[in-house]
Write a protein that holds these residues in place. Sequence first.
Motif, PDB file in Angstrom:
ATOM      1  N   HIS A   1      97.634 -54.287 -42.530  1.00 36.91           N
ATOM      2  CA  HIS A   1      98.928 -54.778 -42.047  1.00 36.91           C
ATOM      3  C   HIS A   1      98.881 -55.248 -40.597  1.00 36.91           C
ATOM      4  O   HIS A   1      99.667 -56.106 -40.197  1.00 36.91           O
ATOM      5  CB  HIS A   1      99.993 -53.693 -42.185  1.00 36.91           C
ATOM      6  CG  HIS A   1     100.448 -53.435 -43.584  1.00 36.91           C
ATOM      7  ND1 HIS A   1     100.017 -54.173 -44.667  1.00 36.91           N
ATOM      8  CD2 HIS A   1     101.330 -52.534 -44.100  1.00 36.91           C
ATOM      9  CE1 HIS A   1     100.601 -53.724 -45.766  1.00 36.91           C
ATOM     10  NE2 HIS A   1     101.390 -52.737 -45.447  1.00 36.91           N
TER      11      HIS A   1
ATOM     12  N   CYS B   1     101.354 -67.512 -50.559  1.00 27.12           N
ATOM     13  CA  CYS B   1     102.582 -67.079 -51.243  1.00 27.12           C
ATOM     14  C   CYS B   1     102.632 -67.591 -52.676  1.00 27.12           C
ATOM     15  O   CYS B   1     103.397 -67.076 -53.492  1.00 27.12           O
ATOM     16  CB  CYS B   1     103.812 -67.575 -50.483  1.00 27.12           C
ATOM     17  SG  CYS B   1     103.875 -66.968 -48.792  1.00 27.12           S
TER      18      CYS B   1
ATOM     19  N   THR C   1      99.986 -58.465 -45.671  1.00 18.57           N
ATOM     20  CA  THR C   1     100.882 -57.593 -46.440  1.00 18.57           C
ATOM     21  C   THR C   1     100.182 -57.012 -47.669  1.00 18.57           C
ATOM     22  O   THR C   1     100.401 -55.859 -48.022  1.00 18.57           O
ATOM     23  CB  THR C   1     102.131 -58.386 -46.900  1.00 18.57           C
ATOM     24  OG1 THR C   1     101.707 -59.628 -47.449  1.00 18.57           O
ATOM     25  CG2 THR C   1     103.068 -58.633 -45.734  1.00 18.57           C
TER      26      THR C   1
ATOM     27  N   GLY D   1     104.552 -59.981 -42.937  1.00 19.31           N
ATOM     28  CA  GLY D   1     103.672 -61.118 -43.187  1.00 19.31           C
ATOM     29  C   GLY D   1     104.006 -62.338 -42.361  1.00 19.31           C
ATOM     30  O   GLY D   1     103.501 -63.426 -42.642  1.00 19.31           O
TER      31      GLY D   1
ATOM     32  N   ARG E   1      92.940 -64.471 -45.729  1.00 19.87           N
ATOM     33  CA  ARG E   1      94.305 -64.815 -45.317  1.00 19.87           C
ATOM     34  C   ARG E   1      94.310 -65.714 -44.087  1.00 19.87           C
ATOM     35  O   ARG E   1      95.091 -66.661 -43.990  1.00 19.87           O
ATOM     36  CB  ARG E   1      95.109 -63.526 -45.051  1.00 19.87           C
ATOM     37  CG  ARG E   1      96.584 -63.725 -44.696  1.00 19.87           C
ATOM     38  CD  ARG E   1      97.400 -64.476 -45.754  1.00 19.87           C
ATOM     39  NE  ARG E   1      97.065 -64.200 -47.114  1.00 19.87           N
ATOM     40  CZ  ARG E   1      97.551 -63.178 -47.823  1.00 19.87           C
ATOM     41  NH1 ARG E   1      98.432 -62.367 -47.298  1.00 19.87           N
ATOM     42  NH2 ARG E   1      97.173 -62.994 -49.069  1.00 19.87           N
TER      43      ARG E   1
ATOM     44  N   ASP F   1     106.445 -63.883 -46.850  1.00 17.63           N
ATOM     45  CA  ASP F   1     105.323 -64.066 -45.926  1.00 17.63           C
ATOM     46  C   ASP F   1     105.285 -65.482 -45.346  1.00 17.63           C
ATOM     47  O   ASP F   1     105.725 -66.444 -45.978  1.00 17.63           O
ATOM     48  CB  ASP F   1     103.981 -63.868 -46.644  1.00 17.63           C
ATOM     49  CG  ASP F   1     103.774 -62.462 -47.155  1.00 17.63           C
ATOM     50  OD1 ASP F   1     104.586 -62.002 -47.961  1.00 17.63           O
ATOM     51  OD2 ASP F   1     102.786 -61.841 -46.744  1.00 17.63           O
TER      52      ASP F   1
ATOM     53  N   PHE G   1      99.028 -62.474 -36.996  1.00 11.88           N
ATOM     54  CA  PHE G   1      99.534 -61.985 -38.280  1.00 11.88           C
ATOM     55  C   PHE G   1      98.738 -60.783 -38.754  1.00 11.88           C
ATOM     56  O   PHE G   1      97.631 -60.513 -38.267  1.00 11.88           O
ATOM     57  CB  PHE G   1      99.458 -63.096 -39.339  1.00 11.88           C
ATOM     58  CG  PHE G   1      98.044 -63.387 -39.776  1.00 11.88           C
ATOM     59  CD1 PHE G   1      97.244 -64.258 -39.050  1.00 11.88           C
ATOM     60  CD2 PHE G   1      97.493 -62.764 -40.886  1.00 11.88           C
ATOM     61  CE1 PHE G   1      95.928 -64.508 -39.427  1.00 11.88           C
ATOM     62  CE2 PHE G   1      96.186 -63.008 -41.275  1.00 11.88           C
ATOM     63  CZ  PHE G   1      95.402 -63.884 -40.539  1.00 11.88           C
TER      64      PHE G   1
ATOM     65  N   TRP H   1     109.985 -57.477 -49.496  1.00 13.92           N
ATOM     66  CA  TRP H   1     108.675 -57.415 -48.864  1.00 13.92           C
ATOM     67  C   TRP H   1     107.641 -58.018 -49.820  1.00 13.92           C
ATOM     68  O   TRP H   1     107.729 -57.834 -51.015  1.00 13.92           O
ATOM     69  CB  TRP H   1     108.353 -55.949 -48.547  1.00 13.92           C
ATOM     70  CG  TRP H   1     107.171 -55.744 -47.669  1.00 13.92           C
ATOM     71  CD1 TRP H   1     107.099 -55.914 -46.331  1.00 13.92           C
ATOM     72  CD2 TRP H   1     105.880 -55.295 -48.105  1.00 13.92           C
ATOM     73  NE1 TRP H   1     105.842 -55.600 -45.887  1.00 13.92           N
ATOM     74  CE2 TRP H   1     105.072 -55.226 -46.945  1.00 13.92           C
ATOM     75  CE3 TRP H   1     105.333 -54.962 -49.341  1.00 13.92           C
ATOM     76  CZ2 TRP H   1     103.743 -54.830 -47.005  1.00 13.92           C
ATOM     77  CZ3 TRP H   1     104.016 -54.566 -49.394  1.00 13.92           C
ATOM     78  CH2 TRP H   1     103.236 -54.506 -48.232  1.00 13.92           C
TER      79      TRP H   1
END
Lengths: 273, 273, 273, 273
Positions: free
Chosen positions: D223, D265, D213, C206, D247, C174, D210, C170
Amino acid sequence: MVFDRAGNPPPRAGQERPPGCSGFCTVAAAGALTRVGPVGDDFPDWLLQATAGGCWFRLDPRGRGFFGIGLSGRWGGRLLIGEDCEEAETMGKVLILYDSATGNTARMAELVAEGVSEIAGTELRLRDLAAATADDVHWCDGLAVGSPTNMGVLSWKMKRFWDETMGPHWMKVDGKIACAFSSSGGWGGGSEMACLSLLTVLINFGFLVFGVTDYAGKLTTAHYGAIAVRQPREEEVQAACRLLGRRLAEWVALLIDRRDEENPCSKPRRAVE
Amino acid sequence: MVFDRAGNPPPRAGQERPPGCSGFCTVAAAGALTRVGPVGDDFPDWLLQATAGGCWFRLDPRGRGFFGIGLSGRWGGRLLIGEDCEEAETMGKVLILYDSATGNTARMAELVAEGVSEIAGTELRLRDLAAATADDVHWCDGLAVGSPTNMGVLSWKMKRFWDETMGPHWMKVDGKIACAFSSSGGWGGGSEMACLSLLTVLINFGFLVFGVTDYAGKLTTAHYGAIAVRQPREEEVQAACRLLGRRLAEWVALLIDRRDEENPCSKPRRAVE
Amino acid sequence: MVFDRAGNPPPRAGQERPPGCSGFCTVAAAGALTRVGPVGDDFPDWLLQATAGGCWFRLDPRGRGFFGIGLSGRWGGRLLIGEDCEEAETMGKVLILYDSATGNTARMAELVAEGVSEIAGTELRLRDLAAATADDVHWCDGLAVGSPTNMGVLSWKMKRFWDETMGPHWMKVDGKIACAFSSSGGWGGGSEMACLSLLTVLINFGFLVFGVTDYAGKLTTAHYGAIAVRQPREEEVQAACRLLGRRLAEWVALLIDRRDEENPCSKPRRAVE
Amino acid sequence: MVFDRAGNPPPRAGQERPPGCSGFCTVAAAGALTRVGPVGDDFPDWLLQATAGGCWFRLDPRGRGFFGIGLSGRWGGRLLIGEDCEEAETMGKVLILYDSATGNTARMAELVAEGVSEIAGTELRLRDLAAATADDVHWCDGLAVGSPTNMGVLSWKMKRFWDETMGPHWMKVDGKIACAFSSSGGWGGGSEMACLSLLTVLINFGFLVFGVTDYAGKLTTAHYGAIAVRQPREEEVQAACRLLGRRLAEWVALLIDRRDEENPCSKPRRAVE
C-alpha cells in the motif's frame, strides 16, 4: 541523612535556603549509593545541608556542574562524595546537535539553547554536527536535533551521523528524551516533515520523543518540533525555539533528574487563543 | 530520616523486606510533602520503616491505593500511611486503549497487557474504546493505544475519541509515556503508517512516545509500535505485542515511578541477529 | 481521419476554430471507439470537423458535458456528438472535498477552487463533507481534500468519510490525482502532518498524490499540500492555495485529459529565491 | 492519416495486428507534429500501419526503443519521422534506482524490474545508486526508488543522491510517477516508515507518488511501497515487489504514454480476502 560539619541538622524543603545553596535537589534512591565513586578532597568545604530524599545544592565553583548531598542520583554515575558527606550531581545533561548549511538551523540551535538555559541545573552541550561524536549522545539525558529541511527530510549529513557514527551504538542509548527542529525555505516547505523524519530516527534509537503543546505566541507553536522559514527572525518563531529547549530541559529535569518542581504541567503555560 | 516506633533504623534497599511490605519504593523529594493533602488521624503511626530516599511499601488494605512513608511520592497527592508500616504509592498506571472492529486489535491489546503485567507494581486498565473516558487518560502514567489500520491511519472512531472526548482536556494531560499498535489486512498494508498516525496524535497531546529497539524474535520487532496482520497468531508477533507492553511499563516504572531497577537498559535484551 | 459532411478536410490544430467550437481537443485512441456506448439517433451527424488525433469541440448544449468527434475520449464512455459539429469531452473533473469546523478550511477550499478555475476546460465540484457522496469521488479525475488540523491528523469526520462512505468503493477508484490542504491553529501546529495523514489515506485508495514545488510567494509554498494558520488571510497563503488547485487541474489536464499544453513543466514557474 | 508504402489503409484498433507489430499505440495530438524533428533515412523500411489517433508499432530492431506512426508522442521530442511516414516513440521509460548494503534491496529491485517487464512497451533502467546520474532521473517517466531501512528512514547515501546530485535539478523534473520499496531487519522494523521517507523526498521533487491497493497474495500487499524483511524470500513478498513494478509501468503506460489498454483499473486484480 548527613549533617554539616558543624553538626547542624539538615534542612527540610520549605525551610529557608542555607547560605551558599541555590536550590533544593530531589534525590532518588539511597540504594544507588554503592555505585558512587569517591571524590576525595575536591569538596572539603561542602555545605552539608541534607535531608532525607533530597538535599540543598549549590553550583560547583569550578564550573563542573551541580553537586548535592550523597543520597543518590539515578544510575549513580554522577554521584560524587565529599570528605564528610556525599554529594550527588543532579544536573540534567542536554545535547543540542545540529547540521546547518546556511546558518539558519545553527541560529535555531542557539535559540533552543537559550530555552534550555532557562531551567537551572541543566548542563548543555551545543554541537555542530561536524564536531559531534557518539560520546555526546551517550553523555546526554536529552537531546534536540536540528537539520535543515532538505527535500522534506533531514539532511544526508545528519542522516549519515545516525547511520554511521551512531549505528554501532544502537541498543546502547535507549531512553533519552528527544525532540527536533528544522528550518526550511518557505512556509509549507516541509519543515514539519523534516522534523518527522528526525523523530523517526530518534524513535528508532529508543528515545522518547515529544512536541510542545503550548503556544509560543499568538500564532506559533512547536507541536512536532520547532520550525522556521530560513533565518528565525520573527519573535514568535524565536520564542518557539526557546520553548522547545525549555520543555526539553523540563522533561529531563522531571523524568531523568526527578525534580518535581520542574514539571511543566505545574507551571503556567500559554494555550491556543 | 525516620525511624519506626521501636526506634529501629530504616531498611536500606537490598536489605530484607519488612513484614507486610511488598516492595521498596524510591521516593523523590521530602519537599514534596507540603503538597500532600492532610492525613489527619487516619495515619497516626506513619513514621515507620523508612529510609532516606525511599521506603518499603505495601498495598493499602482499604483499597485506596498504595501508601507510603511521608517522604513523598511524585505529585505528592497520593501519599498515605498505613497502620504499622508505611506504604508509598509506587504503582505505575498504564492504560491500554483500543478500538477493534474484528477482534484482531483487541487480541493485540490483551497481549500488550500481558507484557505490562511482566513488570510488578504496575496497575493496568484495559479499555475498549466504547468504554473509555477522559478520566482513563488522566488517570494513567503511560498508555498504549491500538487501532485497526484503516486506510493507513487510525480508525475514525479512535480519532473521534481524541478529537471530541479528549479535545477539552488538551494541555491538561502532558507528559505521559505513550506508544501504539495496529493490525492491518496484510504485510505492507499500512500498519506502521497507522502507528505513525497514532503517535502523531499522542505527540500532539504532549506525550512522550517511543518504539522498541529490541527484537521480539528472529525477524520481528516493534520499532514504531507493535504490528500484526489480522489476528496476531504468529509467536513472534505475539512476542512483539508483549514486548511493547513490557517496555511501556518499564519506562513508566523508571521515569514516572523512579524505580531504577526497572530500567530496561540494565536488563538483557535481544538485538537484531 | 474523418471528414465533415461537405467533405471538407479536418482542421489542424493551429487552424482557425470552426463555428460553434470552443477549443481543440486532443484525442487519444481511435481504437477506444469500440468502448463507447451506443449513441443511436441522438448523433446522426457526427462526422464533422475532425482531425487525426484530435477534434474541435464545443459544449454540449444539452448540458450533458463536452462532446467530441468519434475518435475517442479516454475511457470512451463520455463520447457524444452534437448536431452540426462534433465535440469531444475534454474536461478534467476536479473535486474539492473539505471538512471545516470554523470556516477556515472552507475558505481554503474556495481558494483552491479559484486555482482550479485558472485552467480552462476543468469541471469543478466543491463539496462540503456533509454533502459529499461516494459518487463525487467516482466522478472526479482528480481531487483536493482539505481538513482542519485536529491533533496533527485529519478530522475524525473526514476520516469517517473515507472509512465508512468510501470503504466499500476501495479498489474501485484507483488512479485519480490527489492532493491535500489543511488549516491549523498555529505555525508549527501540525498542518503538514495533517496533510500527510490525508495523503496517507489518499495513497491507500490507489490515488497518485503530489505536492507543489513552485513557490507561491517569497516565503510560501505547498510542498506537501497547502497549509494555513486559521483563516488564510495572508496573500502568500492564499496564493499557495490557488497554486495547489491550479497544479491539480494542470496534472489532470495533462495526465488524464492529455492536454499537453497544460503541462506545468512547460510554463513559467516561481522557484525559491 | 498515413499509409504504408504499399498504400494499405491503416488498421483500426480491434483489427488484426499487422505482421511485425507488437501492439497498438495511442497517439495524442496531431498538432504536436510540428515539434518533431526529421529522422531521415534511419527507418526506411518502417511498417506504416497507421490510423487516426494511433498506430501499430513494433520494436526498433536496432534496440533504440519503440517507434510508431508519426502522429505524435507527448512532448514531441521522441517523435521520429520516416521517409514516407511518421513514427512516434511511445515507450514508457522506467527507472529503478536502489541503494543496497547487503544485497537485499538490490534483490527487491530485480523483482520490481520483473514486474515492470510484464508491461510490454516499457523501457527499463535498473540502476545501482553508485552508477546513477541525474540524467537517469531526467530520462525516466516513472521511477521506483529503493533503500535499505536505516533507522526508519532512507539511507544517507540515497538521501545524498537527492540532496546533492539531484538538488540542482529540482523544479526541472516534476510530474514523474514514483513509488518506493525498502528492506528492513524485521517485521515492524520501519520499512513502511522508510518508504514514507522516500515518498516524502519524491513528492518534494514534484513527482506523483502511489502505492498499490491490490494484494500480491493472501496476506501481503504494497500500500505504501513494497517491503521485505532482509532477503525477499517469501513468495508473497516477491509477488508484492513485482506488483509494485507492474503497477508503476501501468501508470506510466496509461498516464504518460496514454495507452488506455494498460489501465490497471480495467484489469482483474486481487482484493483483500
